[in-house]
Design a protein around this motif. Structure first.
Motif, PDB file in Angstrom:
ATOM      1  N   LEU A 110      10.322   6.349   0.933  1.00  0.00           N
ATOM      2  CA  LEU A 110      10.310   6.705  -0.486  1.00  0.00           C
ATOM      3  C   LEU A 110       8.884   6.915  -0.990  1.00  0.00           C
ATOM      4  O   LEU A 110       8.654   7.724  -1.899  1.00  0.00           O
ATOM      5  N   GLU A 111       7.928   6.202  -0.413  1.00  0.00           N
ATOM      6  CA  GLU A 111       6.529   6.338  -0.835  1.00  0.00           C
ATOM      7  C   GLU A 111       5.967   7.724  -0.502  1.00  0.00           C
ATOM      8  O   GLU A 111       4.940   8.119  -1.039  1.00  0.00           O
ATOM      9  N   ARG A 112       6.644   8.446   0.384  1.00  0.00           N
ATOM     10  CA  ARG A 112       6.168   9.769   0.786  1.00  0.00           C
ATOM     11  C   ARG A 112       6.780  10.889  -0.062  1.00  0.00           C
ATOM     12  O   ARG A 112       6.440  12.059   0.103  1.00  0.00           O
ATOM     13  N   VAL A 113       7.681  10.533  -0.970  1.00  0.00           N
ATOM     14  CA  VAL A 113       8.330  11.510  -1.830  1.00  0.00           C
ATOM     15  C   VAL A 113       7.414  11.811  -3.021  1.00  0.00           C
ATOM     16  O   VAL A 113       6.409  11.125  -3.241  1.00  0.00           O
ATOM     17  N   ASP A 114       7.752  12.816  -3.792  1.00  0.00           N
ATOM     18  CA  ASP A 114       6.989  13.208  -4.978  1.00  0.00           C
ATOM     19  C   ASP A 114       6.610  12.002  -5.830  1.00  0.00           C
ATOM     20  O   ASP A 114       7.443  11.139  -6.114  1.00  0.00           O
ATOM     21  N   TYR A 115       5.334  11.935  -6.254  1.00  0.00           N
ATOM     22  CA  TYR A 115       4.806  10.772  -6.961  1.00  0.00           C
ATOM     23  C   TYR A 115       5.629  10.412  -8.202  1.00  0.00           C
ATOM     24  O   TYR A 115       6.005   9.255  -8.399  1.00  0.00           O
ATOM     25  N   LYS A 148       1.068   7.897   0.954  1.00  0.00           N
ATOM     26  CA  LYS A 148       0.241   8.136  -0.226  1.00  0.00           C
ATOM     27  C   LYS A 148       0.699   7.311  -1.429  1.00  0.00           C
ATOM     28  O   LYS A 148      -0.076   7.076  -2.351  1.00  0.00           O
ATOM     29  N   GLY A 149       1.956   6.877  -1.438  1.00  0.00           N
ATOM     30  CA  GLY A 149       2.465   6.110  -2.565  1.00  0.00           C
ATOM     31  C   GLY A 149       2.233   4.620  -2.480  1.00  0.00           C
ATOM     32  O   GLY A 149       2.668   3.872  -3.363  1.00  0.00           O
TER      33      GLY A 149
END
Length: 208
Positions: A110-115, A148-149
């Motif tokens: 989920l951390e890799r999905v749209d911010y 990234k998240g």
């Protein structure tokens, strides 16, 4: 004082003033090769749990829980696949009953999905936990490819557990730090955990 929910690790609960405040979201950050899943398994023994797996299949997670030497409960396990993991996870979270655990393992997908979508999901989780006196545990893999998240997860979490594993010539040591604790004081000391049979405090020697 806010109601506290026990982790099942007696000394940790005492150091946290009785446990984690009800309604909290916890980021459990650990190396992929650590025994962090023993920590997660033991949390299922404390109250009803929805275990959302974003990696292993339901059967694999259930087999791990059944074979775990740690004290465990009987969680509801759901494996999320497909192109809309946040949407599917949100539907499951919205149906979670009062005073329940939510485990997301690992949250990296989920951390890799749209911010913006991921931040919205975290807000939904926090609101649901606060309204139901639940406890959410987001398992964050601290490997070579950190999503990234991750900063967003650690920022928005109420509590951060950093579990590190140190390997020497003849020992494997697991140390737990709690650098962030909303609703209480962060721990000044690092706790050495024994992650072999069940999660316990290792009192064999003081931490240098």
């Amino acid at each position: 004082m806010a109601k506290r929910l026990q982790t099942g690790i007696d000394v940790l609960d005492r150091k946290l003033g009785g446990g984690i405040p009800a309604g909290s979201t916890v980021a459990l950050c650990a190396n992929p090769a650590s025994q962090a899943e023993l920590f997660l398994n033991e949390l299922t023994a404390m109250r009803g749990t929805l275990y959302i797996s974003l990696g292993r299949t339901e059967a694999a997670v259930q087999q791990s829980i059944d074979a775990s030497p740690a004290r465990t409960g009987d969680p509801t396990v759901r494996h999320i696949t497909g192109d809309a993991p946040i949407d599917n996870a949100s539907k499951l979270v919205s149906a979670l009953p009062d005073a329940s655990n939510l485990i997301v393992d690992p949250v990296d997908v989920l951390e890799r999905v749209d911010y913006d979508r991921y931040r919205h999901f975290l807000n939904e989780v926090q609101n649901h936990m606060a309204n139901t006196d639940g406890l959410a545990i987001l398992h964050c893999l601290d490997g070579e490819d950190v999503p990234k998240g991750r900063d967003t997860t650690r920022f928005m979490a109420d509590v951060v557990f950093d579990l590190t594993t140190e390997i020497s010539a003849d020992t494997v040591e697991n140390r737990l730090a709690v650098p962030k604790f909303r609703g209480g004081r962060a721990l000044n000391d690092v706790i050495k955990l024994e992650l072999s049979e069940r999660v316990a405090i290792d009192t064999s020697r003081d931490i240098a």
